[in-house]
Design a protein around this motif. Structure first.
Motif, PDB file in Angstrom:
ATOM      1  N   THR A 132      43.431  38.629  27.851  1.00 34.93           N
ATOM      2  CA  THR A 132      42.423  39.273  28.707  1.00 34.93           C
ATOM      3  C   THR A 132      41.584  38.208  29.419  1.00 34.93           C
ATOM      4  O   THR A 132      41.259  37.168  28.843  1.00 34.93           O
ATOM      5  N   TYR A 133      41.254  38.488  30.674  1.00 43.00           N
ATOM      6  CA  TYR A 133      40.341  37.618  31.427  1.00 43.00           C
ATOM      7  C   TYR A 133      39.179  38.455  31.933  1.00 43.00           C
ATOM      8  O   TYR A 133      39.372  39.522  32.521  1.00 43.00           O
ATOM      9  N   VAL A 134      37.964  37.972  31.714  1.00 38.90           N
ATOM     10  CA  VAL A 134      36.759  38.651  32.188  1.00 38.90           C
ATOM     11  C   VAL A 134      36.193  37.863  33.361  1.00 38.90           C
ATOM     12  O   VAL A 134      35.884  36.667  33.231  1.00 38.90           O
ATOM     13  N   VAL A 135      36.072  38.506  34.509  1.00 36.51           N
ATOM     14  CA  VAL A 135      35.518  37.872  35.708  1.00 36.51           C
ATOM     15  C   VAL A 135      33.998  37.881  35.593  1.00 36.51           C
ATOM     16  O   VAL A 135      33.370  38.935  35.685  1.00 36.51           O
ATOM     17  N   THR A 136      33.411  36.709  35.395  1.00 34.46           N
ATOM     18  CA  THR A 136      31.970  36.632  35.168  1.00 34.46           C
ATOM     19  C   THR A 136      31.193  36.125  36.378  1.00 34.46           C
ATOM     20  O   THR A 136      29.966  36.137  36.366  1.00 34.46           O
ATOM     21  N   MET A 137      31.893  35.687  37.418  1.00 36.40           N
ATOM     22  CA  MET A 137      31.191  35.165  38.590  1.00 36.40           C
ATOM     23  C   MET A 137      30.500  36.298  39.349  1.00 36.40           C
ATOM     24  O   MET A 137      30.872  37.471  39.218  1.00 36.40           O
ATOM     25  N   SER A 138      29.507  35.942  40.124  1.00 36.01           N
ATOM     26  CA  SER A 138      28.745  36.939  40.881  1.00 36.01           C
ATOM     27  C   SER A 138      29.607  37.555  41.980  1.00 36.01           C
ATOM     28  O   SER A 138      30.616  36.975  42.404  1.00 36.01           O
ATOM     29  N   ARG A 139      29.185  38.726  42.435  1.00 37.30           N
ATOM     30  CA  ARG A 139      29.896  39.399  43.515  1.00 37.30           C
ATOM     31  C   ARG A 139      29.943  38.532  44.769  1.00 37.30           C
ATOM     32  O   ARG A 139      30.984  38.422  45.428  1.00 37.30           O
ATOM     33  N   LYS A 140      28.838  37.873  45.083  1.00 38.67           N
ATOM     34  CA  LYS A 140      28.777  37.023  46.276  1.00 38.67           C
ATOM     35  C   LYS A 140      29.731  35.839  46.155  1.00 38.67           C
ATOM     36  O   LYS A 140      30.444  35.500  47.104  1.00 38.67           O
ATOM     37  N   ARG A 141      29.737  35.199  44.991  1.00 37.74           N
ATOM     38  CA  ARG A 141      30.600  34.034  44.804  1.00 37.74           C
ATOM     39  C   ARG A 141      32.062  34.431  44.902  1.00 37.74           C
ATOM     40  O   ARG A 141      32.873  33.720  45.520  1.00 37.74           O
ATOM     41  N   GLY A 166      30.539  46.009  30.971  1.00 36.75           N
ATOM     42  CA  GLY A 166      29.154  45.700  31.317  1.00 36.75           C
ATOM     43  C   GLY A 166      29.031  45.560  32.819  1.00 36.75           C
ATOM     44  O   GLY A 166      29.441  46.432  33.581  1.00 36.75           O
ATOM     45  N   ARG A 167      28.492  44.406  33.260  1.00 42.91           N
ATOM     46  CA  ARG A 167      28.367  44.146  34.689  1.00 42.91           C
ATOM     47  C   ARG A 167      29.589  43.421  35.257  1.00 42.91           C
ATOM     48  O   ARG A 167      29.650  43.151  36.461  1.00 42.91           O
ATOM     49  N   ASN A 168      30.525  43.090  34.390  1.00 38.35           N
ATOM     50  CA  ASN A 168      31.695  42.329  34.808  1.00 38.35           C
ATOM     51  C   ASN A 168      32.939  43.216  34.856  1.00 38.35           C
ATOM     52  O   ASN A 168      32.912  44.366  34.431  1.00 38.35           O
ATOM     53  N   ILE A 169      34.019  42.645  35.348  1.00 39.30           N
ATOM     54  CA  ILE A 169      35.302  43.334  35.308  1.00 39.30           C
ATOM     55  C   ILE A 169      36.250  42.515  34.436  1.00 39.30           C
ATOM     56  O   ILE A 169      36.142  41.289  34.353  1.00 39.30           O
ATOM     57  N   ALA A 170      37.173  43.214  33.771  1.00 37.22           N
ATOM     58  CA  ALA A 170      38.130  42.561  32.891  1.00 37.22           C
ATOM     59  C   ALA A 170      39.544  42.929  33.321  1.00 37.22           C
ATOM     60  O   ALA A 170      39.794  44.013  33.876  1.00 37.22           O
ATOM     61  N   VAL A 171      40.458  41.995  33.069  1.00 36.80           N
ATOM     62  CA  VAL A 171      41.860  42.193  33.429  1.00 36.80           C
ATOM     63  C   VAL A 171      42.716  41.926  32.199  1.00 36.80           C
ATOM     64  O   VAL A 171      42.620  40.859  31.587  1.00 36.80           O
ATOM     65  N   THR A 172      43.554  42.887  31.829  1.00 34.77           N
ATOM     66  CA  THR A 172      44.479  42.719  30.712  1.00 34.77           C
ATOM     67  C   THR A 172      45.790  42.121  31.226  1.00 34.77           C
ATOM     68  O   THR A 172      46.028  42.042  32.446  1.00 34.77           O
TER      69      THR A 172
END
Length: 238
Positions: free
Chosen positions: A175-184, A213-219
């Motif tokens: 799994t990867y969780v995208v933690t960067m901001s929407r702008k970035r 939460g506030r992030n998106i995750a990819v399996t």
């Protein structure tokens, strides 16, 4: 018999034949200088801008080229698989520093040769020089093709490319969780924040990503689905 001969014997027949041809005219000084090194996943073994002092021949595993210049973040943009030789392009181009940073994205096995030994060998061995020059030319032609075709991808497809490359580099336990901001994220892909929000929402509705939460995750399954979408459009993009 050198230690690296045993490492080569564990490879499949095709790779054994390639490396046998590659080292056919290598002098004893080169053969004696070669060391075998195992590297675990996420080992940065070449840093952009560092002096070229070693040549790395990847026997097994996977390697990702990285770029630190996109909004200050680490971004993987090109994947390599065996057999691949790193550091030779710089020698052929007459450069003293590595052109890009490289990290393993899986447990990998390398042969490492000191630059001075490899350079003397290549200067006196037309066969190995020709083998490397041919690979470099093919690489440059293929990258130019991908750059031309990349602009034809839709914004949603470019988002898939970006997420897939991040997944390849940073996934943990599938799994990867995208933690960067929407702008970035939007700036990195070259789209507006509004377009980013629309695309991510659509991907969530289709089950291609999930909200954490506030992030998106990819399996892994979602990554494979995105990869197929892009590969069906442009083969070799990921």
């Amino acid at each position: 018999m050198y230690e690296w001969n045993s490492a080569i014997k564990n490879l499949n027949k095709e790779k054994q034949i390639y490396l046998s041809n590659y080292f056919e005219n290598a002098p004893d000084s080169v053969k004696k200088s070669i060391i075998v090194k195992h590297m675990p996943k996420e080992t940065v073994f070449i840093e952009e801008g560092e002096k070229v002092n070693k040549i790395f021949i990847m026997l097994s595993g996977r390697v990702l080229a990285m770029d630190y210049r996109i909004n200050g973040m680490v971004y993987g943009y090109l994947k390599f698989e065996p057999i691949e030789v790193f550091g030779v392009m710089e020698l052929i181009l007459g450069e003293d520093k590595y052109r890009t940073s490289l990290t393993t994205i899986g447990d990998s096995l390398f042969l490492i040769i000191p630059r001075n030994e490899y350079e003397r060998w290549m200067q006196n061995d037309l066969k190995v020089f020709s083998m490397q020059a041919e690979k470099i030319i093919r690489y440059m032609v293929e990258e130019a093709r991908k750059e031309r075709l990349y602009v034809l991808l839709s914004a949603a497809e470019r988002v898939c490319v970006f997420i897939c490359r991040l997944y390849q580099m940073y996934e943990k336990a599938g799994t990867y969780v995208v933690t960067m901001s929407r702008k970035r994220f939007a700036d990195s892909v070259g789209i507006s924040e509004r377009t980013y929000t629309r695309i991510i929402t659509d991907m969530q509705n289709k089950g291609m990503v999930k909200k954490v939460g506030r992030n998106i995750a990819v399996t892994k399954e979602q990554y494979e689905e995105m990869r197929k979408i892009v590969e069906n459009k442009i083969h070799g993009m990921i």
